[in-house]
Scaffold this motif. Structure first.
Motif, PDB file in Angstrom:
ATOM      1  N   TYR A 303      -3.657  -1.469   2.081  1.00  0.00           N
ATOM      2  CA  TYR A 303      -2.477  -1.495   2.930  1.00  0.00           C
ATOM      3  C   TYR A 303      -1.750  -2.830   2.816  1.00  0.00           C
ATOM      4  O   TYR A 303      -2.377  -3.880   2.677  1.00  0.00           O
ATOM      5  CB  TYR A 303      -2.862  -1.207   4.385  1.00  0.00           C
ATOM      6  CG  TYR A 303      -3.306   0.217   4.574  1.00  0.00           C
ATOM      7  CD1 TYR A 303      -2.397   1.217   4.894  1.00  0.00           C
ATOM      8  CD2 TYR A 303      -4.640   0.577   4.394  1.00  0.00           C
ATOM      9  CE1 TYR A 303      -2.798   2.534   5.038  1.00  0.00           C
ATOM     10  CE2 TYR A 303      -5.055   1.893   4.531  1.00  0.00           C
ATOM     11  CZ  TYR A 303      -4.125   2.867   4.857  1.00  0.00           C
ATOM     12  OH  TYR A 303      -4.519   4.175   4.981  1.00  0.00           O
ATOM     13  N   TYR A 304      -0.414  -2.773   2.854  1.00  0.00           N
ATOM     14  CA  TYR A 304       0.428  -3.956   2.664  1.00  0.00           C
ATOM     15  C   TYR A 304       1.466  -4.048   3.785  1.00  0.00           C
ATOM     16  O   TYR A 304       1.719  -3.075   4.507  1.00  0.00           O
ATOM     17  CB  TYR A 304       1.140  -3.890   1.307  1.00  0.00           C
ATOM     18  CG  TYR A 304       0.199  -3.768   0.145  1.00  0.00           C
ATOM     19  CD1 TYR A 304      -0.314  -4.898  -0.490  1.00  0.00           C
ATOM     20  CD2 TYR A 304      -0.199  -2.518  -0.339  1.00  0.00           C
ATOM     21  CE1 TYR A 304      -1.179  -4.791  -1.566  1.00  0.00           C
ATOM     22  CE2 TYR A 304      -1.069  -2.397  -1.413  1.00  0.00           C
ATOM     23  CZ  TYR A 304      -1.550  -3.548  -2.022  1.00  0.00           C
ATOM     24  OH  TYR A 304      -2.416  -3.437  -3.087  1.00  0.00           O
ATOM     25  N   LYS A 305       2.084  -5.198   3.894  1.00  0.00           N
ATOM     26  CA  LYS A 305       3.135  -5.385   4.891  1.00  0.00           C
ATOM     27  C   LYS A 305       4.407  -4.655   4.495  1.00  0.00           C
ATOM     28  O   LYS A 305       5.201  -4.251   5.355  1.00  0.00           O
ATOM     29  CB  LYS A 305       3.420  -6.876   5.078  1.00  0.00           C
ATOM     30  CG  LYS A 305       2.265  -7.656   5.707  1.00  0.00           C
ATOM     31  CD  LYS A 305       2.620  -9.118   5.888  1.00  0.00           C
ATOM     32  CE  LYS A 305       1.480  -9.886   6.537  1.00  0.00           C
ATOM     33  NZ  LYS A 305       1.815 -11.325   6.700  1.00  0.00           N
ATOM     34  N   GLU A 306       4.639  -4.519   3.186  1.00  0.00           N
ATOM     35  CA  GLU A 306       5.849  -3.837   2.713  1.00  0.00           C
ATOM     36  C   GLU A 306       5.565  -3.161   1.373  1.00  0.00           C
ATOM     37  O   GLU A 306       4.591  -3.497   0.686  1.00  0.00           O
ATOM     38  CB  GLU A 306       7.000  -4.826   2.566  1.00  0.00           C
ATOM     39  CG  GLU A 306       6.664  -6.004   1.671  1.00  0.00           C
ATOM     40  CD  GLU A 306       7.741  -7.070   1.697  1.00  0.00           C
ATOM     41  OE1 GLU A 306       7.798  -7.860   0.746  1.00  0.00           O
ATOM     42  OE2 GLU A 306       8.518  -7.105   2.680  1.00  0.00           O
ATOM     43  N   ARG A 307       6.415  -2.215   0.995  1.00  0.00           N
ATOM     44  CA  ARG A 307       6.259  -1.508  -0.278  1.00  0.00           C
ATOM     45  C   ARG A 307       6.875  -2.359  -1.400  1.00  0.00           C
ATOM     46  O   ARG A 307       7.945  -2.071  -1.911  1.00  0.00           O
ATOM     47  CB  ARG A 307       6.929  -0.150  -0.214  1.00  0.00           C
ATOM     48  CG  ARG A 307       6.308   0.822   0.768  1.00  0.00           C
ATOM     49  CD  ARG A 307       7.097   2.122   0.855  1.00  0.00           C
ATOM     50  NE  ARG A 307       6.981   2.900  -0.367  1.00  0.00           N
ATOM     51  CZ  ARG A 307       8.006   3.520  -0.956  1.00  0.00           C
ATOM     52  NH1 ARG A 307       9.230   3.398  -0.450  1.00  0.00           N
ATOM     53  NH2 ARG A 307       7.820   4.232  -2.043  1.00  0.00           N
TER      54      ARG A 307
END
Length: 372
Positions: A303-307
């Motif tokens: 999981y990331y903060k943004e794509r």
């Protein structure tokens, strides 16, 4: 301790077992479902949490050609969403990086490799058409093709290293085994049943076209509700099945005994070896069970903060002949940006031997490297 007798006992509370039980119950028969795990779903499993919403750690994708499961989702009032096709995908084979569109087979920069790939896929589709879906053993070439592994056939068919590596990749992705583990007949039957190379490979009108909003396990949970909690028995592992005078007694590890006129078994074939049958199963069936192992697959999510991949013009799809296979798993509303990957076949077996810390480190490095 004996339980009330029913018309049918179904072994396994996965999607096959629960659909069977529901259809039988709808026809007026009494049914008992026995499941060894403490949940329904089998290889369908959805986790939920505040930090990621929901995530399908088991089966996840649907295609419109899979009309039975699509219709079931409609019956159970579960909404679907289309997978994103925006951006390019990255393919790594034989140490070379190629950027291509999601809606096409690989377009290698080497024209010979491109022709080789088209030739291989054409032969797969053409040969698969000769395999009857309901009785693959009746195919004219069944004995010959069943005696050949995919590894041997690819070696005879592929001219270039790129196409050969990509063919091996397809087997790992679809079957979670190595090409040397798979019969050519089974491989062709699978492609025939699925609708051909493009339907398996492409996103639009393909096998990975959509997902269920809220997670795939809803299918099994709602089916279990329709069948009734009293008729779905969890944490009840079957250890013995006795058939005497057409009366069947099923015993479980908890000491319970269930009686029925018929038993439907929907658990994986290799698990039947853990059950004692009387009379014993035919010797040929026992040999079949011993020769049908499961594939090896590790499914991971990052999981990331943004794509960040989308901002670079990529779809999130990465295919490689190494350990990396990634797909965008961001929620349809854009929340919880994530990349999902499979580690299949030998790669899954190798990494399973490592510590969790080393596996996580390997995954993190693999996910980032294609975009830099």
């Amino acid at each position: 301790m004996s339980e009330p007798s029913t018309d049918v006992i179904v072994l396994g509370a996965g999607i096959s077992g629960l659909v069977s039980a529901m259809r039988l119950a709808d026809s007026g028969l009494t049914v008992n479902v026995l499941e060894a795990r403490n949940r329904v779903g089998g290889r369908i499993y959805t986790l939920k949490g505040e930090s990621f919403g929901y995530v399908d750690v088991g089966a996840a994708y649907l295609g419109r050609s899979q009309h039975r499961i699509v219709q079931l989702a409609k019956e159970l009032d579960i909404d679907t969403h289309l997978m994103s096709e925006e951006g390019n995908e990255i393919i790594y084979t034989v140490g070379k990086r190629m950027i291509t569109t999601v809606d096409d087979i690989p377009r290698w920069s080497n024209p010979i490799a491109w022709m080789d790939c088209n030739n291989l896929f054409w032969h797969i589709d053409t040969m698969a058409q000769q395999v009857p879906i309901d009785a693959p053993w009746k195919c004219r070439m069944a004995s010959e093709w069943d005696a050949i592994t995919c590894h041997a056939w690819f070696s005879s068919m592929c001219w270039t290293k790129q196409t050969r590596a990509y063919a091996d990749l397809v087997v790992r992705v679809e079957f979670a085994v190595e090409p040397c583990d798979l019969s050519l007949l089974f491989f062709l039957w699978y492609f025939r049943a699925a609708g051909g190379v493009k339907r398996i490979h492409l996103l639009e009108d393909g096998a990975q076209e959509m997902k269920l909003i809220g997670g795939t396990q809803q299918l099994c949970e709602k089916l279990a509700e329709k069948i009734g909690s009293d008729n779905v028995n969890l944490s009840d592992q079957v250890i013995e099945i006795i058939n005497e005078n057409d009366d069947i007694t099923v015993s479980t590890a908890s000491g319970k005994k269930y009686k029925a006129k018929y038993v439907i078994c929907t658990i994986p074939q290799n698990l039947l070896g853990r059950i004692t049958f009387y009379p014993p199963l035919p010797s040929t069936r026992i040999q079949l069970i011993q020769r049908m192992p499961m594939g090896s697959c590790i499914k991971t999510f990052m999981y990331y903060k943004e794509r960040f991949w989308s901002e670079k013009g990529y779809s999130g799809t990465v295919l490689s002949d190494g350990p990396l296979l990634a797909l965008d798993d961001t929620k349809p509303d854009g929340t919880h940006p994530a990349l999902m990957s499979f580690l299949n076949g030998d790669w899954g077996r190798k990494l399973a031997k490592r510590s969790e810390e080393r596996r996580v480190g390997k995954e993190c490095r693999s996910r980032w490297s294609p975009y830099h």
